[in-house]
Design an enzyme around this catalytic site. Structure first.
Site: not given
Lengths: 539, 539
Positions: A127, A177, A203, A227
C-alpha cells in the site's frame, strides 16, 4: 509540493505512466472496451509461462520452487510485474510499478550462492502510504499536498526485505485512506476485477484489485475500520487484521501521527490462507519490539485445537441486515461446521449495542473533528470526495474534542470493551466451554456499487474492540439463490439504505466472504479456527 | 459533597478518628513528644506477641504459618491493626483503619475448614484512591470535593481478596496524587518513620510509612512518576513498578479518567523482595485480561539467568547530580556486582536527553493544562499546596493542548522510546551480550525535608519509557562517609537546588535505596536480576 492539486495529479500520473512504460514486453491483446469482469484478461494478455507462474502455485509452493531454484527470482518477478501492469490497465490499482527496482532486486537474489530468508524471491505488493525500502522513495498517502513527498522505509518492510522478498508494485488507497472504497483525486477510481461496476473495497483496495487479478500473491494493507478485511472480502481472498501492537506501524505515513485512541494495524492480504500465518510469523520473528517499544513482546505461537470448535454465529449486528447472499453464506458455513461436529451457538450482540460502538469509534477516528485532514485537503483545494464527507462531516459524533471530551470517549470505549469481554466470558457458563470465535459477515454484503459503502459496522466494530479478524471467501452472488427479501421491513434509515441497495443483477460475479473474530490477542487462535472451518467446508 | 472544604476535612478526620477508636486494647505508652525516629516505638507500645508476629516472619514464613494454622488469621490481623494504629499515631499515614471489617474477615478465614488462596490470611494495606472490597466504601482520592464519595472495589483488589487476603488499613496520598511526598488538606502531612523531619515520599507515602513502621508487610501503591518507587526508597523497603498493562487499573478512582498518553500502574510495596514476585504472580494468575481487555495477555513467567549479569550503571541522569550517600550506595553495589563476576558497563544517558524526557512527560501528565484537577480543587476552594503548583503551574510544558498538540507530544514520546530502545540494543554490539538491567539511583538522594521533592527525573524517566523498575534498600546516610562534596559545581538551577539541599545532619537515619530498571516487558527479568544483585551484596 506541486503548484496546485491539478498539477499534483499530473505529476503523480506522469510518474505512474513512466513506471508502466518500462513494461517489457508491452501488454498486447487488451480489448478496446474493457469487459465487466476483468479476471479473464490474463489468459488473453499473458504468456503461458507467465500464467503458469502466477496461477499454478500456492504461496508455499512458490516459495519452495524459488528456494529450490526451480524458478528464478527474475522470471517470477517479471511475470508478476507484467500481471501487475495488466491489473492496473484493468482496475486502476497501482500508484506505480517498480520495474527496474524489482528486477535489480531479483537479479541480486538470483546471484546469491544460497537462497536466504523466509520470503526468498517472493513478490510482495504494498500500500502506497506505507513507504518503501529504497532511496528517493516518495509517498502522498493520497493527499495532493503530499505528492512527491520524500518517504523512506518502515520497520515492517525492512523485515520483509531482510527475509528476501521483492517489492514490485505500490497500490492505491482512497482519499484520507478512510473510505471502504478506493478513489482519490490523485489516482482516480479503482474498480473491482470481478465486476467493474463495483468497488474493490478499501482502503486497501488497490491491493485487493491486484489480488483479485492474481497479480499479487501476498500484499500488505492497513486496517482501522475494515481496510484490510473489506477489500479482501470484496474480491474473495484472504485477509487478516491482527490485534494492535503485534505488527509495527513505525515509518508509515499517515495523518494525525501520534493519535492513539484508535489505531490502525498493517495486515496481510493473500490468495492463500497459509500466507496469513506466514506473514505474521515472519513479521514477528524479527522481534520488532526491540526497535518499536510500543509493540507487545509476544512471539508468534501457532495454536492447535484439541477439541471441536465452539463458534458463535452473529447473523447480523443489530443495526443493518446483511444482504441475502451474505446470509446464505453464513448459513452454508455454519451448517458445514455443525455437520463437522462443532458447537454452534448464536451471538446476540443487540445488548452490546454496536450502534453505540459506531458512535464511539467515529468520534475517535477524528478527535480534532477532522481539522488536520481537511486542512491537508484544503491546502491545495482538491475536491472533497463524497465518502470523505460521509466519514467526517456526516457523522454526528465527529467534533473537535477538548481533552476532557477525548477522555470521556476513551472511557466509553473501555466500557464497551469490558462489556464485550464479560459477554464473551459468559459463553462458558452453560457448558464450561468458552466460544472460540465469532463467525459473522465480512460486510453487509458483497462489494457495493461505487460510492455506496456507507456502513462500516461489520468491520469497524472489531477495530473498536481490537479483536483480531480474518476474512475468507465463501461463495459468489447467485441470482437464483439470492433473491431480494421483499418481506423484510428495514428498522432504521441505514438499514433501509442497505436493504434498498440490493438486487442480484447489480452483483454479477461478486464474491461473498465471511469473517472470523477472536478475542483480543487470540490472533493465532483465529487463524487456527479458520483452518478448521475451511476443513469443515471441505477445502 | 460537604458544604465546604473545611467541612470535608472535619468529616474525613472524624471518620478516621472513629475508625481508630475501635482499637483494642488502646495504644498505651506513647511518649508525650514523638521522637524524630519512630521506628523504636513499637517496642514500647506493642505486646511481645504482637512484636513477634509483625517482626519475626518474612512474608513467605508468615504465609506458611497461616496456611499451617500455626498462627490464626485473627491474631495476625489484630497485631497488624494495632501496629497500623501506632503507625498512624507516629506518621499520620492512614485515611482509615478497617478494624471491624478486618476482624470479621479474619474470623471468616479462620472458620474455613481448609485454608485457601495464595494469600490466605495475609494482611494487605492499600492506597485510598484504589477503592476497596465492600459495601459503603468511599474514597476521595485526596480531593475535598470527593470526600465521602461512594466507591467500590477494583479488579486487582478483587483478585487479592479471592486469594484470601485481609484488608485492614487504607493509606494516605497527597493532593492530586501527584507529589513525590504525601500531604493533603484532607489528611495533613505524612512523615517518615525514620526521621519525622523528612518526607516518606509519595504519592504512595502512607503505604511507605506503614512499611517503615513494619505496620504492613505488603502494600499496594500506584506509580506514574515514581509513586511506588520513591516512597519505598525513602523508607528502605522493596517496591516494584511493573510495565503498564500487566496489572489492571479497572475500578480505581482518579482524575482524568480515560487519559492514556501516560498511565499509572499499581505495584507492590513490601518488606521482602519475594513479596514483589508473589504479588505479580497472584495478580496475573487471575488472568485479569479476561475482564479488562486493555491488559497484556501475558502470564507471569519467572526468569532465570544462566550467565552472569551485564549491568549498566547510570551514575547520574545528566541533569541533577545525586547526593553523596546515593553515589556511595551506587559504588558499593556496583563494586559488589563486579566482585561477584558480573559485567559492569556505564550507561551514558546524556545523549538520550532526560531533560527532554521530563518536558514530554510533564506535558502528558496534564494534557488539559491541569484544568480538570484545578477545577476539582477550586470547586471547594481548598488550598493549592506548593507541590501541586510545582508539578502543574511551574512546569513550562504544561498547557491545555489541542488534539494536534497532544499527538505531537505522543510522537515525541515515541521517538524518545525508540531512541532508548536503539541505545539499549547497541549494548550488545561489542561483546554480543546485551545489558540486562540498568542500575541507577532511586532518587537524587535519601528522603528530602518536607516540601522539597522538586525533581522527579530519577523515577519519572522510566514511566515515560514504560520500563519496569524495582527499588531496594542499600544503606543509610552516614555523616562520616557522606560529607558534602564542596568541589562540585552545579550545572543548572535544578542541579544547584538539589546540591544545596544536602547536608548530612538533615538526613539522620535516612535510608538510601537504589533502582533496577529493565526493558519494557522485562518485569520478570528485573526481579530475577534483583535477586542476583542482592546475592552479590551478600544478602
Amino acid at each position: 509540493m506541486a503548484a496546485s492539486w491539478e498539477a499534483a495529479v499530473s505529476d503523480v500520473r506522469a510518474a505512474r505512466e513512466a513506471s508502466l512504460a518500462k513494461v517489457e514486453p508491452r501488454l498486447q491483446g487488451l480489448p478496446e472496451g474493457l469487459p465487466r469482469n476483468s479476471t479473464g484478461l490474463a489468459k488473453v494478455v499473458l504468456s503461458p509461462r507467465e500464467l503458469e507462474i502466477t496461477e499454478n502455485y500456492t504461496i508455499t509452493q512458490l516459495l519452495a520452487a524459488l528456494r529450490e531454484r526451480k524458478l528464478s527470482v527474475e522470471e517470477v518477478t517479471r511475470a508478476y510485474l507484467r500481471r501487475a501492469a495488466l491489473a492496473q490497465a484493468a482496475t486502476n490499482c497501482l500508484t506505480g510499478l517498480l520495474w527496474d527496482e524489482a528486477i535489480e532486486r531479483a537479479r541480486y537474489l538470483d546471484s546469491l550462492p544460497e537462497p536466504k530468508g523466509q520470503l526468498f524471491g517472493l513478490p510482495i505488493s504494498t500500500k502506497e502510504h506505507h513507504g518503501m525500502v529504497g532511496d528517493n522513495v516518495t509517498s502522498s498517502a493520497s493527499y495532493a499536498c503530499w505528492a512527491g513527498k520524500q518517504h523512506n522505509s518502515n520497520l515492517l518492510y525492512d523485515t520483509l526485505w531482510d527475509e528476501g522478498c521483492v517489492f514490485y508494485a505500490r497500490t492505491t488507497q482512497p482519499q484520507t485512506i478512510m473510505h471502504l472504497e478506493t478513489e482519490s483525486n490523485l489516482y482516480g477510481l479503482t474498480v473491482n476485477p470481478f465486476n467493474r461496476d463495483l468497488t474493490p473495497g478499501g482502503s486497501s483496495g488497490g491491493e485487493a484489485a491486484m489480488l483479485g487479478m492474481r497479480a499479487s500473491i501476498l500484499g500488505v494493507g492497513g486496517d482501522i475500520g475494515g481496510s484490510v478485511r473489506c477489500p479482501c472480502s470484496h474480491v474473495g481472498v484472504y485477509g487478516f487484521k491482527p490485534t494492535l501492537k503485534r505488527i509495527s506501524l513505525l515509518g508509515q505515513r499517515g495523518h494525525m501521527a501520534g493519535k492513539e485512541a484508535i489505531l490502525p494495524t498493517a495486515g496481510p492480504m493473500a490468495l492463500d490462507r497459509e500466507a496469513l500465518d506466514l506473514f505474521m510469523k515472519v513479521a514477528i520473528s524479527a522481534k520488532p519490539w526491540r526497535i518499536d517499544p510500543s509493540l507487545s513482546m509476544q512471539e508468534w505461537t501457532p495454536y492447535h485445537f484439541d477439541r471441536p470448535l465452539k463458534i458463535a454465529v452473529q447473523w447480523w449486528d443489530g443495526v443493518v441486515r446483511p444482504h441475502p447472499p451474505m446470509l446464505r453464506a453464513m448459513k452454508e458455513v455454519s451448517d458445514a461446521c455443525k455437520k463437522a461436529g462443532m458447537k454452534i451457538v448464536e451471538w446476540d450482540c443487540e445488548p452490546l449495542n454496536h450502534r453505540k460502538g459506531w458512535e464511539i469509534i467515529t468520534s475517535l477516528y477524528w478527535p480534532d473533528g477532522g481539522k488536520e485532514v481537511m486542512g491537508l485537503l484544503n491546502s491545495t483545494g482538491e475536491p472533497i470526495l463524497p465518502l470523505t464527507k460521509f466519514i467526517i462531516e456526516e457523522q454526528p459524533s465527529v467534533k473537535d474534542l477538548s481533552q476532557a471530551e477525548l477522555w470521556q470517549r476513551c472511557v466509553e470505549r473501555d466500557q464497551y470493551r469490558e462489556a464485550y469481554a464479560r459477554a464473551w466470558n459468559k459463553t462458558a457458563e452453560e457448558d464450561g466451554q468458552e466460544v472460540d470465535v465469532i463467525l459473522c459477515p465480512a460486510s453487509f454484503g458483497a462489494a457495493t456499487p461505487h460510492r455506496q459503502s456507507r456502513y462500516w459496522g461489520y468491520t469497524a466494530n472489531w477495530n473498536l474492540l481490537d479483536y483480531p479478524g480474518a476474512v475468507f471467501p465463501v461463495t459468489v452472488v447467485d441470482p437464483s439463490k439470492d433473491p431480494v427479501d421483499t418481506s423484510y421491513i428495514p428498522k432504521t434509515e441505514e438499514d433501509k439504505f442497505v436493504h434498498d441497495m440490493y438486487s442480484p443483477d447489480k452483483y454479477v460475479d461478486a464474491p461473498v466472504s465471511l469473517q472470523l473474530i477472536g478475542r483480543r490477542h487470540h490472533d493465532e487462535k483465529v487463524l487456527a479456527a479458520l483452518a478448521e472451518i475451511e476443513r469443515a467446508m471441505g477445502r
